[in-house]
Design a protein around this motif. Sequence first.
Motif, PDB file in Angstrom:
ATOM      1  N   GLY A 255       7.305  27.540  23.899  1.00 13.44           N
ATOM      2  CA  GLY A 255       6.443  28.699  23.685  1.00 13.44           C
ATOM      3  C   GLY A 255       5.238  28.565  24.598  1.00 13.44           C
TER       4      GLY A 255
ATOM      5  N   ASP B 134      11.251  31.845  21.053  1.00 10.22           N
ATOM      6  CA  ASP B 134      10.517  31.466  22.266  1.00 10.22           C
ATOM      7  C   ASP B 134      11.371  30.545  23.136  1.00 10.22           C
ATOM      8  OD1 ASP B 134       8.214  32.891  21.713  1.00 10.22           O
ATOM      9  OD2 ASP B 134       6.986  31.133  21.235  1.00 10.22           O
TER      10      ASP B 134
ATOM     11  N   PRO C 181       8.317  31.515  10.466  1.00 10.35           N
ATOM     12  CA  PRO C 181       8.623  32.288  11.671  1.00 10.35           C
ATOM     13  C   PRO C 181       7.818  31.889  12.904  1.00 10.35           C
ATOM     14  CG  PRO C 181       7.336  33.611  10.136  1.00 10.35           C
ATOM     15  CD  PRO C 181       7.662  32.322   9.436  1.00 10.35           C
ATOM     16  N   GLU C 182       6.616  31.323  12.699  1.00 12.20           N
ATOM     17  CA  GLU C 182       5.774  30.943  13.828  1.00 12.20           C
ATOM     18  C   GLU C 182       4.850  29.814  13.403  1.00 12.20           C
ATOM     19  OE1 GLU C 182       2.518  34.527  13.210  1.00 12.20           O
ATOM     20  OE2 GLU C 182       4.129  34.782  14.674  1.00 12.20           O
ATOM     21  N   ALA C 183       4.292  29.138  14.406  1.00 21.07           N
ATOM     22  CA  ALA C 183       3.409  28.001  14.123  1.00 21.07           C
ATOM     23  C   ALA C 183       2.442  27.813  15.282  1.00 21.07           C
ATOM     24  CB  ALA C 183       4.237  26.732  13.910  1.00 21.07           C
TER      25      ALA C 183
ATOM     26  N   ILE D 233      11.725  27.070  13.271  1.00 24.02           N
ATOM     27  CA  ILE D 233      10.541  26.224  13.152  1.00 24.02           C
ATOM     28  C   ILE D 233      10.423  25.858  11.678  1.00 24.02           C
ATOM     29  CG2 ILE D 233       8.030  26.062  13.437  1.00 24.02           C
ATOM     30  CD1 ILE D 233       8.365  28.497  15.434  1.00 24.02           C
TER      31      ILE D 233
ATOM     32  N   ALA E 260       0.691  28.630  20.642  1.00 20.89           N
ATOM     33  CA  ALA E 260       1.474  29.259  19.584  1.00 20.89           C
ATOM     34  C   ALA E 260       2.964  29.207  19.943  1.00 20.89           C
ATOM     35  CB  ALA E 260       1.029  30.702  19.401  1.00 20.89           C
ATOM     36  N   VAL E 261       3.805  29.077  18.921  1.00 22.46           N
ATOM     37  CA  VAL E 261       5.258  29.122  19.097  1.00 22.46           C
ATOM     38  C   VAL E 261       5.841  30.009  18.010  1.00 22.46           C
ATOM     39  CG1 VAL E 261       5.411  26.829  20.161  1.00 22.46           C
ATOM     40  CG2 VAL E 261       5.678  27.040  17.700  1.00 22.46           C
ATOM     41  N   LYS E 262       6.953  30.658  18.343  1.00 20.47           N
ATOM     42  CA  LYS E 262       7.646  31.461  17.341  1.00 20.47           C
ATOM     43  C   LYS E 262       9.149  31.383  17.585  1.00 20.47           C
ATOM     44  CE  LYS E 262       7.111  35.934  19.694  1.00 20.47           C
ATOM     45  NZ  LYS E 262       6.865  35.353  20.994  1.00 20.47           N
ATOM     46  N   THR E 263       9.916  31.664  16.572  1.00 17.42           N
ATOM     47  CA  THR E 263      11.367  31.676  16.690  1.00 17.42           C
ATOM     48  C   THR E 263      11.763  32.601  17.832  1.00 17.42           C
ATOM     49  OG1 THR E 263      11.586  31.249  14.334  1.00 17.42           O
ATOM     50  CG2 THR E 263      13.518  32.112  15.441  1.00 17.42           C
TER      51      THR E 263
END
Length: 144
Positions: A91, A138, A21-23, A7, A133-136
Amino acid sequence: MAKIAAICISDVRGIQKHEIPEAFLKKDWGIEGDAHAGNWHRQVSLLSVASVNKLQEKLSFELKHGAFAENILVEGMAVHTLPVGTHLRIGQALCEVTQIGKECHNDCAIRKAAGDCVMPREGIFVKVLESGAVKTGDEIKIVE
């Protein structure tokens, strides 16, 4: 299984993005904190790892995640083959493909360095339909 390999965001437009790492993907906006977010049809950009690897093979330097100003680098799915209108669960967020490729401005940083840019041919853009939310790592799934 397709998944998020990276991301990436940037504070300003026209530069390579940096990895996070996340967003949070916000409905009708895009990735919070990214310069390309806004209420328009190109809220989040996606690019396949395979697209980057094809160009990487021709270069003498290593391409970093975000080099093509992509927000989400996707492993295990050729995103440029998805038709406009496809819904993706990324995600926790739900997105819709709105555009395949784009016109590239000739002075972009990666085109100057590499002599080519895959984003205009193989990058896609999505609009966020449902926040999440999303993270590496997912999963990314096509929603029928």
